[in-house]
Design a protein around this motif. Structure first.
Motif, PDB file in Angstrom:
ATOM      1  N   GLY A 160       6.490  49.817   0.089  1.00 36.31           N
ATOM      2  CA  GLY A 160       5.162  49.389  -0.389  1.00 36.31           C
ATOM      3  C   GLY A 160       5.193  47.936  -0.843  1.00 36.31           C
ATOM      4  O   GLY A 160       4.274  47.153  -0.575  1.00 36.31           O
ATOM      5  N   LEU A 163       5.042  45.711   2.153  1.00 39.06           N
ATOM      6  CA  LEU A 163       3.668  45.596   2.671  1.00 39.06           C
ATOM      7  C   LEU A 163       2.814  44.720   1.745  1.00 39.06           C
ATOM      8  O   LEU A 163       2.063  43.855   2.199  1.00 39.06           O
ATOM      9  CB  LEU A 163       3.035  46.984   2.802  1.00 39.06           C
ATOM     10  N   ASP A 164       2.955  44.939   0.432  1.00 41.19           N
ATOM     11  CA  ASP A 164       2.144  44.181  -0.529  1.00 41.19           C
ATOM     12  C   ASP A 164       2.494  42.691  -0.489  1.00 41.19           C
ATOM     13  O   ASP A 164       1.615  41.832  -0.603  1.00 41.19           O
ATOM     14  CB  ASP A 164       2.332  44.735  -1.948  1.00 41.19           C
ATOM     15  N   GLY A 177      -1.399  47.677   1.284  1.00 40.39           N
ATOM     16  CA  GLY A 177      -1.090  48.707   2.287  1.00 40.39           C
ATOM     17  C   GLY A 177      -2.304  49.203   3.081  1.00 40.39           C
ATOM     18  O   GLY A 177      -2.278  49.208   4.313  1.00 40.39           O
ATOM     19  N   GLU A 181      -3.007  48.662   7.093  1.00 38.71           N
ATOM     20  CA  GLU A 181      -3.207  49.801   7.995  1.00 38.71           C
ATOM     21  C   GLU A 181      -4.432  49.566   8.897  1.00 38.71           C
ATOM     22  O   GLU A 181      -4.383  49.822  10.103  1.00 38.71           O
ATOM     23  CB  GLU A 181      -3.392  51.093   7.178  1.00 38.71           C
ATOM     24  N   CYS A 224       0.770  43.001  11.802  1.00 38.56           N
ATOM     25  CA  CYS A 224       0.634  44.202  10.956  1.00 38.56           C
ATOM     26  C   CYS A 224       1.056  45.450  11.728  1.00 38.56           C
ATOM     27  O   CYS A 224       1.762  46.322  11.198  1.00 38.56           O
ATOM     28  CB  CYS A 224      -0.806  44.349  10.464  1.00 38.56           C
ATOM     29  N   GLN A 228       4.299  47.787  10.692  1.00 40.70           N
ATOM     30  CA  GLN A 228       4.199  49.229  10.459  1.00 40.70           C
ATOM     31  C   GLN A 228       5.102  50.022  11.404  1.00 40.70           C
ATOM     32  O   GLN A 228       5.840  50.900  10.973  1.00 40.70           O
ATOM     33  CB  GLN A 228       2.751  49.695  10.666  1.00 40.70           C
ATOM     34  N   VAL A 257       2.526  54.980  -0.030  1.00 39.85           N
ATOM     35  CA  VAL A 257       2.555  54.548   1.378  1.00 39.85           C
ATOM     36  C   VAL A 257       2.322  55.747   2.313  1.00 39.85           C
ATOM     37  O   VAL A 257       1.892  55.587   3.453  1.00 39.85           O
ATOM     38  CB  VAL A 257       3.871  53.799   1.690  1.00 39.85           C
ATOM     39  N   ASN A 260      -0.772  56.452   4.439  1.00 40.00           N
ATOM     40  CA  ASN A 260      -0.942  55.795   5.749  1.00 40.00           C
ATOM     41  C   ASN A 260      -0.914  56.819   6.885  1.00 40.00           C
ATOM     42  O   ASN A 260       0.073  57.558   7.059  1.00 40.00           O
ATOM     43  CB  ASN A 260       0.178  54.762   5.920  1.00 40.00           C
TER      44      ASN A 260
END
Ligand code: AMP
Ligand code: MG
Length: 328
Positions: A160, A163-164, A177, A181, A224, A228, A257, A260
């Motif tokens: 996380g 992603l952040d 997050g 997505e 992105c 992922q 997370v 997602n």
């Protein structure tokens, strides 16, 4: 038995009120507030101030929602670790105060185990491998020989957090997050990224750096998408190996997370291909919440565990496998 649980390991302060009736868990209230830094990452002291500010109103809200008179609370549970020191101490102080005031026992709960226990009771899986994917933590956990053991984990930052941090670099607000997505759904082309599985462990900071380098060259949606796909496949790989090793046929998701959809799809496919099943509780129980602390507190207390006041010092680096698990 009715337990009031206080969660406060990081960005979220949560209060949950939960009742146990035999094997059933009824969530009577589950309220929370999330600290969102205006800029930069989580500042532990500011997050703790946020928690202290919101605790009184949150407590009132949880009591109102539950409809339970305060004297009917049997137990005070709180997240004793792992987490950020100032945040943990704020939640612990509130828990000690309530315990003294109401003259009810205290139980200090390991936050990672709470994710697993609420998942077990809410989804009906019995003996899963937990893929715990949150902001600060990323671990693959399963029960073996009397304890919850860590079969794999991040060697640097949580998924996380990865992603952040990337989200912050591209101008998204915290938590990034969910926005990543959305962008990833528009991705069409896979940009090559390092795939960093080391034995049973994973590492994300190199992937994050590689994504930052790609920003000038590639479409944001494609980065992105690639971020992922790479990270989630790494996680599915180590989780699958833990399932094979432990011979468990259930995989449970926990942590923010796991909200997602793409991660859930990848893990579900992995599970189905090996004749296993994937479980995940509702989103409000995936993210940090008080109900999971309240529930795990009940399991612990009913198996004879109480945390004496003198032993309520918080444990920032509390390890999952330090906890004795007499309730299983
Ligand atoms: P937790 O620490 O378990 O409360 O979870 C918070 C983390 O979950 C943050 O890092 C968020 O960016 C992340 N998160 C929340 N929703 C999603 C999503 N849909 N996709 C990816 N990450 C998410
Ligand atoms: Mg968590």
């Amino acid at each position: 038995m009715i337990s009031l649980g206080i969660e406060g390991t990081a960005h979220t302060i949560g209060i949950g009120i939960v009742e146990r009736d035999r094997e059933n868990c009824t969530i009577l209230a589950n309220c929370s507030r999330m600290y969102r830094p205006e800029k930069g990452g989580i500042h532990p002291r500011e997050a703790a101030n946020h928690h202290a500010h919101h605790l009184p109103s949150l407590l009132r809200q949880a009591m109102d929602e539950s409809g339970v008179p305060i004297e009917d609370i049997d137990l005070i549970s709180f997240s004793i670790g792992p987490g950020l020191g100032p945040c943990l101490r704020t939640a612990a102080t509130a828990a000690r105060t309530l315990s003294l005031l109401l003259k009810k026992p205290l139980v200090g709960v390991n936050h990672c185990i709470a994710h697993l226990e609420i998942g077990r009771v809410m989804t009906g899986c019995t003996d899963p491998v937990l893929l715990y994917v949150s902001g600060g933590n990323t671990q693959v956990i399963a029960f073996m020989e009397g304890k919850y053991r860590v079969f794999g984990e991040t060697l640097d930052i949580g998924i996380g957090n990865c992603l952040d941090k990337f989200g912050r670099a591209i101008g998204l607000s915290f938590p990034a997050g969910p926005e990543i997505e959305k962008l990833a759904k528009e991705g069409k082309h896979y940009c090559s990224l390092p795939y960093s599985v080391k034995g049973m462990d994973v590492a994300f900071s190199g992937i994050l750096t590689a994504c930052l380098h790609l920003m000038k060259k590639e479409r944001m949606e494609d980065i992105c998408y690639s971020l992922q796909e790479t990270c989630f496949c790494m996680l599915a790989e180590v989780a699958e190996r833990a399932m094979a090793h432990t011979e468990k046929e259930e995989i449970l998701l926990g942590g923010g997370v796991a909200c997602n959809r793409r991660l859930r799809d990848i893990v579900t496919t992995m599970a189905e291909e090996r004749g296993a099943k994937c479980f995940s509780p509702p989103d409000e129980l995936l993210v940090d919440n008080g109900a999971m602390i309240a529930w795990t507190g009940i399991l612990m207390h009913e198996s004879g565990i109480t945390t004496e006041l003198a032993e309520t010092k918080v444990k920032q680096n509390y390890r999952t496998d330090e906890v004795d698990v007499p309730w299983r």
